[in-house]
Structures are given as C-alpha cells and as structure tokens.
Design a protein around this motif. Structure first.
Motif: not given
Lengths: 259, 333
Positions: A48, A51, A53, A56-57, A81, A84-85, A89, A108-109, A112, A166, B216, B219-225, B227, B231
């Motif tokens: 994690r 990317n 992630m 995030v925790i 951000v 992660r694009r 993951m 979805a991705g 964005l 993506i 997650e 977030l993992a696909m690149g969303a801002t908080r 977004e 979603m």
C-alpha cells in the motif's frame, strides 16, 4: 504503460510503530512480482505504500524513497491522488460499488479524469476493459445490472476491469484471490498472466503455489516476533526462490516448516 | 410421544432430546417481544380510531351549524372547517419545508465534517455538542427565537425584501405594516435549528457505516476525498439520508411551542414568508384554540389533528417509497 519501481531504504510506520523496516528492492516492468510471507509480516502494508494508500489510515507514514521510473512518489510536488490514478489497486475482497451498474463500475475511475465521456467512447472502454478482465462474455447482456449481482469471482474481475480502465502504469493486487473459490482463483491467475504483457504487476499472496504459478520474481517478507517490524528477507527469480533459496527462513517457509 | 403421569424422573429423562433449561426463557422472551410489536399496532389503531371518532361530529355537521357553535370557525369569512384545515396544512408544510431546505444541507455538511474530515478528537466534541442541541426544550428555542433571533434577523429580512422583493416569496409587508420578524421565515429558521441535531446525528451514523472497502476502492482509483464521498459514501447513505430528513420533517410538522411563540398567526394561502399575519401551523392553532373550545370546537380541532396525522403518514410513506425504489442498488445487499 508499464514502469519499473525502485524502492530505497523504505521504513513504514503506523504513528510511532515501525511496521516494515528498511526495504530496498526493484520491481521490473511487464512482469509479475509476488510478495509472500506469514500474516502480519507487513507485505500488504508495504504494497500500500506503492500507491500511497498507506497514508489513508490515520497515522500512516513512510520514510525513504519509492521511485517509479525515477520519480519519487513521496517527493514534494507529488499529489497522492494523482499517484493513485497511475498505480491501480485490486483489493482482497471484491469491492465493486454496489449502487453502480456493471458498466458504471468500469467507468468510475475513468470519469474522475474525464468529466464528459461520449456514449460511444464509454461503450468502447467498457467493452475493452471487460474483455481485458476476461469478463465481457459473461456480462455483456447485463451491463446495466448492479455490480453486486455478480458472483465473487466475477466481482473481482470487474474490479480488475475497473482498475485497468484508467490504463495504470502499475497494477497492485492485495491477495486478490483469498476470498474466492478455486475455479475463480484460476480465472484470475490466467488473467494476471495475460495482463503482464502490458502492466507491471505486484501481487501479495498467502498462497505459495499461487506465487509459484503466476510470478516471475518473488520477495519473501518475515517478522521476528509480535511487535517487531517486518523485513524483506530475500528476493529472487521465482524458480530460484522455490528451488534453492539462499536464506534458511525462506526455505523453512516455502517448505511449510515455518513457526 | 406420550408420557404417563406415573412415569418417574428417570423414565421421562429417558428421552435425551426433550426440553432444555433455556426453553422457558426463550418462550417468555418471544412473548414479550411479540407483545411489544403488537402494542405498536394497537396504539396506532387506537390513535387513528380516536381521531376519526372525535372528528366525526365536526365533519358531518353543516358549515353554518359549525360556524354558529364554534367561535373560531367562520364560514362567512372564508374560514370554514375545511378552509381552515387547508390554511393550516399549507402553513405547516410551508414552514417545515423552509426548515428542511435550511437544515438538510447544513446537517449533511456537519455530519460529513464529523465523519470524514475532522480530526478524531474535534469530531467527538462536535458530535457531543450537536447531541446537546437536541436536548434543548422547544419552549427555550421559542424564547430564544423571539428574544434574540427575530430582532437579529429583521434587518436581513428588510434587505431581502428591498433587493429580492420582486420574488413573491420575499415580498415586503404592505405599506403601513412594519417588519416585525415574527413571520414564517423566522419560524422556519428556528425549526431548522431544532431539527438539525436529529438529521445530523442519523446521517453521521450512516456515513460512519460506509464500508471501508468501498471508500478505499474510490481512493485507490485516484478519487479525491470529495469524489470518494460522492462515489462511495452518498450512494451508500442515500436511504439513511432520506430517512433522517423525513424524521426531521416529522419533528418540524408536529412542532407547536416554538412556532406558536414566534409567529404572528394568520390564515391565508399566501407565499409571503416575510409578512406577519399570514400563516399558522396545525399544531400551533390547536394549542391556541384548545383551552377555550367547546365540545364541537374540540371536535373541529381533532379534525385538524387528523389532517396533520394524515400528512405525516403520507410523508412517511413517500419516504419509504423513495428508499425502496432503489433497494436493488442499496449498500445493504
């Protein structure tokens, strides 16, 4: 589309707790790299960080460098951000968005980054991504049904379709088959083999046979005891790792004489 | 199987698969919980029956008779029972809608801040303070509204009327009348503050229950908080948000004291929320007239109560329908 990753002296923390200590390794492009090791050894935590992630925790932070084609992911001008694009993951449990249809999940991705997507582009992307995830033939007649109507294995392939839609540089997979039955697992493993022609793939797995089947390179992580940080013990060609590992701990683990 | 009374202990225990010690407690608990469930139905039926029976005389008597018997029913002034109910339902719904329009976005904002933005300690304190707001008695809100809020808001109303007066909603009182601030807008704002805690508390709980897995994934696909919230959190929380809003609406519809204290009542169907003597609510009107009502008067007031009961029921059914409409897509499955 596929990039190499170099990790230099990476320490991973939860607040003050050092979870993974001083990892340096390189991940080759267009290949599958597997992380194996016992529970709690920090392999998922480490994954994690690739990317961003991990942060995030609450309390999650790292020290050290993660270079993707030479660019430090933890550099000053880097937005997590955006990272992660580029680094997709797939999670342990399939997590399609339950309120979205199968097609919307795939998009979805992509949405964005591209607020306006023409219908024909969207249809093309849905089809190519689902074909890329070996799911198209199973769902092409029900693209507007909710993603949660699929079986577990299909949901996981939907998540892979969503991740590759993506066009990431790297694809991270955190025990992607651990919630799946053997047939679905086989489907995902075949898919991983197909995908490595295009992507850099890093997979964490509990299943050593899986690592042996799908990966080109294997890294073994271990932990000295509860409360101690996880460490990278050994990393090598998968065939070498599973036939003649150089470390005793690795040999014990892969031969099942562990603990 | 049969057991004879003469059978001894050892004989009846010969069957190892008979009763067990927990059976009785289980039976008692089943009875208690079934009873509690039935009690709800009985209470609801009793209330509905009461309303129908008590309101019946007012419904069946002619408009003129009712006008003569009941002081506040004036058919000749366009205030027959049905017309009065119409005015009151309109006023009630108008003020409740004002309250909802103000309270819902603010509540969702607060709830999101607490669940997804604020540092943990601040979030806890804030959540606690919001819960405290719910503990303030409505009469206190009424007093505060009259003494503090209305004088404070009055200049803003004048400003609104000056610049947006061409919109009927914000039309100024007719010349000669002054801005008192004791208008539907003020009542709506106080109601908004009163329903804020319940909407915030429920939406916060729902937001917090969003599966980490879905957050997650976003977030993992690149969303801002933000977004990620759109979603993963909002779709998951949709039915909870509707439910919370409807509960808030329920409270606003039935609120008596605060509205009664703030508003200068009137009976019209006007849209002028900045003008006094235009609106009143069902609950406020009943509370106002009840002490001096005769038998037929009480019957008329109960008829108004019945109307309130019916709209509250409709609101709830509407909420159910909205929630169920997308149940296939809800986060629950």
């Amino acid at each position: 589309m596929s990039k190499r990753i170099d990790i230099n002296n990476l320490n991973v923390y939860y607040s003050q707790f050092l979870a993974v200590e001083d990892v340096s390794l390189s991940i080759e492009p267009k290949a599958v790299t597997a992380f194996i090791g016992p529970s709690g050894c920090g392999k998922s935590t480490f994954l994690r960080t690739l990317n961003r992630m991990h942060e995030v925790i609450p309390g999650g932070r790292v020290e050290g460098e993660v270079l993707i084609d030479g660019v430090d992911l933890y550099g000053k001008d880097v937005d997590p951000v955006t990272v992660r694009r580029h680094v997709g993951m797939v999670f342990q449990r399939p997590n399609p968005f339950p309120t979205m249809s199968i097609a919307e999940n795939v998009l979805a991705g992509y949405r964005l980054n591209n607020k306006r997507v023409s219908n024909s582009d969207a249809e093309d992307l849905v089809e190519s991504s689902l074909r890329g995830a070996n799911l198209w033939d199973e769902v092409k007649d029900r693209l507007n049904k909710p993603g949660s109507s699929l079986s577990g294995g299909q949901q996981q392939r939907l998540c892979i379709a969503r991740a590759i839609a993506i066009k990431p540089d790297v694809l991270l997979m955190d025990e992607p088959c651990s919630a799946l039955d053997p047939i679905s697992t086989l489907a995902i493993e075949d898919l991983i083999t197909d995908l490595k022609d295009q992507y850099t793939i890093v997979i964490v797995t509990h299943n050593m046979q899986q690592a042996a089947r799908v990966s080109d390179t294997t890294a073994f992580f271990n932990i000295a005891g509860t409360g101690k940080p996880g460490k990278l013990i050994e990393m090598n060609d998968t065939t070498t790792m599973f036939s003649t590992p150089s470390e005793k701990a690795t040999e014990d683990y892969i031969s099942g004489r562990f603990g | 199987m049969t057991t004879t009374p003469s059978s001894t202990d050892s004989q009846s225990a010969g069957n190892d698969y008979g009763t067990h010690p927990g059976a009785r407690a289980n039976g008692i608990f089943k009875g208690l919980s079934t009873g509690a469930g039935v009690l709800i139905l009985v209470t609801l039926a009793a209330v509905a029956t009461f309303l129908l029976v008590e309101a019946w005389p007012a419904f069946v008597s002619s408009s003129e008779d009712l006008g003569q018997e009941v002081s506040f029913i004036k058919p000749e002034d366009g205030q027959s029972l049905m017309e009065t109910i119409g005015f009151l339902v309109y006023g009630t719904v108008l003020m409740s809608v004002i309250a909802l329009v103000i309270a819902t976005p603010i509540s969702i904002g607060i709830a999101l801040f607490i669940s997804h933005y604020a540092p943990r300690r601040l979030a806890q304190t804030l959540g606690y303070l919001i819960d405290l707001l719910a503990a303030v008695p409505s009469v206190v809100y009424g007093l505060w509204g009259v003494a503090v809020l209305v004088p404070f808001l009055n200049p803003f109303y004048q400003f609104l009327a000056d610049y947006l007066g061409f919109i009927p909603l914000f039309a100024a009182p007719e010349s000669g009348e002054i801005f008192t601030g004791r208008v539907a807008m003020s009542a709506g704002i106080v109601l908004a503050i009163m329903i804020l805690p319940i909407i915030t508390a429920i939406t916060r709980e729902v937001f917090l229950q969003t599966p980490v897995l879905h957050e997650e994934a976003a977030l993992a696909m690149g969303a801002t908080r933000w977004e990620m919230i759109r979603m993963a959190v909002f779709p998951f929380a949709r039915s909870g948000m509707v439910g919370a809003t409807m509960l808030g609406l329920g409270r606003a519809l039935g609120e008596t004291m605060a509205v009664l204290m703030i508003i200068s009542p009137g009976l019209t169907l006007s849209p002028y929320i900045l003008q006094p003597n235009q609106h009143n609510t069902v609950a406020g009107y009943i509370a106002l007239q009840f002490p001096e009502a005769n038998a037929m008067g009480v019957s008329s007031l109960v008829a108004m109560g019945l109307a309130l009961f019916v709209i509250t029921l409709l609101v709830n059914m509407l909420a159910r329908w909205v929630v169920s409409r997308r149940s296939e897509y809800s986060g629950a499955n």
